[in-house]
Motif scaffolding. Structure first.
Motif, mmCIF file in Angstrom:
data_model
loop_
_atom_site.group_PDB
_atom_site.id
_atom_site.type_symbol
_atom_site.label_atom_id
_atom_site.label_comp_id
_atom_site.label_asym_id
_atom_site.label_seq_id
_atom_site.Cartn_x
_atom_site.Cartn_y
_atom_site.Cartn_z
ATOM 1 N N ARG A 114 -9.515 -46.866 58.381
ATOM 2 C CA ARG A 114 -8.604 -47.844 59.074
ATOM 3 C C ARG A 114 -9.009 -48.611 60.172
ATOM 4 O O ARG A 114 -10.175 -48.081 60.725
ATOM 5 N N TRP A 115 -8.536 -49.708 60.608
ATOM 6 C CA TRP A 115 -9.050 -50.434 61.766
ATOM 7 C C TRP A 115 -7.756 -51.179 62.259
ATOM 8 O O TRP A 115 -6.619 -51.394 61.320
ATOM 9 N N GLY A 116 -7.644 -51.851 63.358
ATOM 10 C CA GLY A 116 -6.487 -52.331 64.206
ATOM 11 C C GLY A 116 -6.903 -52.719 65.368
ATOM 12 O O GLY A 116 -8.135 -52.649 65.936
ATOM 13 N N CYS A 128 -11.582 -48.874 65.044
ATOM 14 C CA CYS A 128 -11.847 -48.497 63.453
ATOM 15 C C CYS A 128 -11.845 -46.892 63.281
ATOM 16 O O CYS A 128 -12.555 -46.232 64.421
#
Length: 141
Positions: A114-116, A128
């Protein structure tokens, strides 16, 4: 990252707005992962660190300021955060190649689980995450 995740291992370091900070950030993260015995994650994580640190350096750190790299682990998770004090949006390129920037974030998205992006009082944090079941048994030195 959900609210119940306990990231008990934390390392943090600040870097100047200069080119040599990107390899220095990679070396810092490598050291943390080796110390925590997370060797199998090193290569994909370092690629992501390169992208996030380069983006912070090029787009997120105003002159005279620094960026902050944090490595956090626990609860079966490894999280990399790059904090900067700049404005601007973070956007990954679309696979159709319409944007002339953001291709590095496509790489981050492909490598990380996941990243954001999150807001800070001043600036933003781009992060991340990688699943790592061994994070709970890593050394906390």
């Amino acid at each position: 990252m959900n609210e119940t995740t306990q990231l008990t291992l934390v390392r943090q370091k600040f870097y100047r707005r200069e080119r040599r900070s990107v390899p220095a950030a990679r070396a810092f993260v490598r050291w943390a992962l080796e110390d925590w015995r997370m060797g199998p994650l090193i290569e994909p994580v370092l690629l992501c660190v390169s992208e996030l640190a380069t983006n912070a350096l090029r787009h997120g750190v105003p002159p005279g300021r620094e960026f902050d790299v944090r490595v956090l682990a626990g609860g079966g998770l490894l999280r990399i955060e790059v904090h900067d004090s700049g404005g601007g949006r973070v956007e990954a390129a679309r696979p159709d190649g319409e944007l002339e920037y953001g291709r590095g974030l496509l790489l981050v998205g492909a490598l990380a689980d996941r990243w954001g992006v999150g807001d800070r009082e001043i600036g933003k944090v781009v992060w991340c995450e990688f699943a790592w079941p061994g994070a709970d048994q890593a050394r906390g030195s």
